[in-house]
Motif scaffolding. Structure first.
Motif, PDB file in Angstrom:
ATOM      1  N   UNK A 186       0.811  -1.203   0.000  1.00 47.53           N
ATOM      2  CA  UNK A 186       0.000   0.000   0.000  1.00 47.53           C
ATOM      3  C   UNK A 186       0.856   1.270   0.000  1.00 47.53           C
ATOM      4  N   UNK A 187       0.368   2.257  -0.731  1.00 48.49           N
ATOM      5  CA  UNK A 187       0.938   3.600  -0.628  1.00 48.49           C
ATOM      6  C   UNK A 187       0.722   4.144   0.778  1.00 48.49           C
ATOM      7  N   UNK A 221       8.877  -4.111  -5.467  1.00 51.04           N
ATOM      8  CA  UNK A 221       7.722  -3.718  -4.667  1.00 51.04           C
ATOM      9  C   UNK A 221       6.808  -2.870  -5.546  1.00 51.04           C
ATOM     10  N   UNK A 222       5.587  -3.356  -5.760  1.00 50.08           N
ATOM     11  CA  UNK A 222       4.626  -2.651  -6.622  1.00 50.08           C
ATOM     12  C   UNK A 222       3.616  -1.897  -5.769  1.00 50.08           C
ATOM     13  N   UNK A 223       3.550  -0.572  -5.902  1.00 48.70           N
ATOM     14  CA  UNK A 223       2.589   0.213  -5.111  1.00 48.70           C
ATOM     15  C   UNK A 223       1.148  -0.034  -5.565  1.00 48.70           C
ATOM     16  N   UNK A 239      -9.506  -4.114   1.109  1.00 51.57           N
ATOM     17  CA  UNK A 239      -8.702  -3.221   1.954  1.00 51.57           C
ATOM     18  C   UNK A 239      -8.223  -2.044   1.099  1.00 51.57           C
ATOM     19  N   UNK A 240      -8.341  -0.828   1.665  1.00 53.79           N
ATOM     20  CA  UNK A 240      -7.947   0.393   0.955  1.00 53.79           C
ATOM     21  C   UNK A 240      -6.757   1.015   1.667  1.00 53.79           C
ATOM     22  N   UNK A 241      -5.812   1.545   0.909  1.00 56.17           N
ATOM     23  CA  UNK A 241      -4.624   2.168   1.486  1.00 56.17           C
ATOM     24  C   UNK A 241      -5.008   3.376   2.330  1.00 56.17           C
ATOM     25  N   UNK A 242      -4.204   3.649   3.366  1.00 54.70           N
ATOM     26  CA  UNK A 242      -4.444   4.791   4.243  1.00 54.70           C
ATOM     27  C   UNK A 242      -4.449   6.106   3.457  1.00 54.70           C
ATOM     28  N   UNK A 243      -5.471   6.926   3.754  1.00 54.72           N
ATOM     29  CA  UNK A 243      -5.545   8.234   3.118  1.00 54.72           C
ATOM     30  C   UNK A 243      -6.080   8.221   1.709  1.00 54.72           C
ATOM     31  N   UNK A 244      -6.520   7.071   1.214  1.00 55.24           N
ATOM     32  CA  UNK A 244      -7.019   6.959  -0.155  1.00 55.24           C
ATOM     33  C   UNK A 244      -8.530   6.737  -0.154  1.00 55.24           C
TER      34      UNK A 244
END
Length: 451
Positions: free
Chosen positions: A229-230, A368-370, A401-406
């Motif tokens: 995750x970003x 590592x793929x964002x 699951x969603x990345x933080x702040x997205x």
């Protein structure tokens, strides 16, 4: 009397023409012989006393021809141009000759000059090459037999391959137009070493000595590429091992991180590992390792760290030393574009506890793929094993699951059931709009939700 004198002059001209023609044919044959000799070996041109005599004789004939009204300079120029053979500094000869070819042009060949054979418009500047050396073991200094020695040109083309003898020595002889080569020494379980060798000329050979000292090879094993995750932390493990048959001293790791990844910490057996931030690779891609004092290369813009295992040495057969590294993926990284993390194993002291020649293993790369979204499917079946039949139902859960702040919109979720699974019911849609449900009587089908 006038008629007879005219016949005599014509006869002399005819004789002169025949002599010149024979000289032309001989020169052409010499060129053919030279062209045919270009078989990968050095073209050796030996100028003997007989050849000197022939050149002198030809000089006399040409001079006499000039007395009879024939331009000797023009004849010489025509023959040299037709033969296609020039005299310059290309292939070594050890013969010195100085003869006047004509009344106006002097051509000489001196010791240790080069003679070029121009065949089909390509210059063959072959040299006699001799490369020798010895390979010893890092730990004991004893001779190392069976080591593979390879010679490459600077373009990476393999030119020669051999192995060291029982005394650890090797000797290579071949022909090539170059005098600078790359020489490598390799043996299973040991670090492959390479050197650039600039040969020097002496007594008809370009020669050089290239010695090596081989030691055990450290390696890094990675678990596999990651999708992370970003704007969040992630962890990965590196596994250090020694595949040589000797002990390596001072195990450390070179860690380079791309600009989109920040280092947080490293741990070994639950304890923190000493990590030294060396710097960011400049435009020339080189930094100095503060421990070994050796240059380290990397991608400009990447960060360089040295991680020290709390181990004095590492022997073959010792348990693999696993280090866990925590890093942070910056939010400005491009989604779907892999970032390369590289790790390189090193024995900073080599194969001697007081040594100063580090042994550097091969670099390993972790991609590592964002991403900003992950979907996970889990089952409540014990050990993921399910008995067949209607009396043994089980539950699958789909987790988004969603990345933080997205924040994401218009998400379509599809779950394709295999044909040996019978759908019973949807327990919870998690506020998703139902688009399609599988059949409750026919195995397989598609579950589709929209968020």
């Amino acid at each position: 009397m006038e008629f007879r004198l005219h016949n005599v002059i014509a006869f002399l001209v005819l004789i002169l023409t025949v002599v010149l023609s024979v000289g032309f044919v001989c020169a052409s044959e010499l060129q053919d012989n030279q062209s045919n000799s270009a078989d990968g070996s050095v073209l050796g041109v030996e100028l003997s006393d007989t050849l000197n005599d022939d050149v002198t004789s030809s000089n006399s004939n040409l001079a006499n021809s000039a007395d009879n009204g024939v331009d000797a300079d023009n004849v010489i120029n025509t023959n040299i141009s037709t033969n296609g053979t020039d005299i310059n500094d290309n292939i070594i000869t050890n013969t010195s000759v100085s003869n006047n070819i004509s009344t106006s042009n002097n051509i000489s060949v001196s010791n240790n000059t080069f003679v070029s054979d121009k065949s089909n418009g390509i210059f063959n500047n072959l040299k006699n090459i001799s490369i020798s050396g010895k390979v010893i073991r890092c730990d004991s200094g004893l001779a190392f037999s069976g080591v593979t020695i390879k010679v490459f040109d600077l373009k990476g083309n393999l030119l020669y391959k051999t192995q060291t003898d029982k005394n650890g020595k090797y000797n290579i002889n071949f022909t090539n137009e170059n005098s600078i080569f790359k020489v490598t020494a390799s043996y299973s379980g040991h670090v492959t070493l390479s050197k650039i060798l600039n040969l020097s000329y002496s007594n008809g050979f370009y020669s050089g000595v290239c010695n090596f000292q081989l030691g055990p090879e450290p390696i890094i094993i990675l678990d596999g590429d990651l999708t992370e995750f970003l704007n969040e932390e992630f962890k990965f493990q590196i596994h250090f091992d020694n595949i040589g048959n000797e002990t390596g001293f001072g195990p450390i790791v070179y860690l380079t991180l791309p600009s989109g990844v920040q280092f947080k910490n490293a741990k070994f057996l639950g304890s923190s590992v000493k990590a030294t931030f060396v710097g960011i690779f400049p435009t020339n891609g080189t930094l100095i390792d503060p421990l070994t004092k050796k240059p380290v290369t990397g991608t400009p813009g990447d960060s360089f760290y040295v991680l020290e295992y709390p181990l004095g040495s590492y022997t073959k057969g010792q348990p693999i030393a696993t280090m866990e590294i925590t890093a942070f993926l910056l939010a400005n990284s491009t989604i779907g574009k892999p970032l390369n993390i590289t790790v390189t194993p090193v024995f900073r002291f080599g194969a001697n506890e007081t040594g100063n020649i580090p042994l550097i293993g091969n670099k390993s790369t972790l991609k590592v793929t964002p991403t900003v979204i992950k979907i996970t499917k889990i089952s409540n079946a014990p050990e993921s094993e399910v008995a067949t039949g209607k009396s043994n139902p089980h539950i699958y859960s789909l987790i988004i699951d969603i990345a933080n702040g997205q924040t994401l919109y218009n998400i379509t979720l599809k779950d394709i059931l295999p044909k040996n699974i019978q759908f019973i019911q949807l327990i919870d849609s998690a506020t998703g709009q139902i688009i399609t449900l599988p059949s409750t009587s026919i195995p397989g089908g598609v579950l589709e939700l929209f968020f």
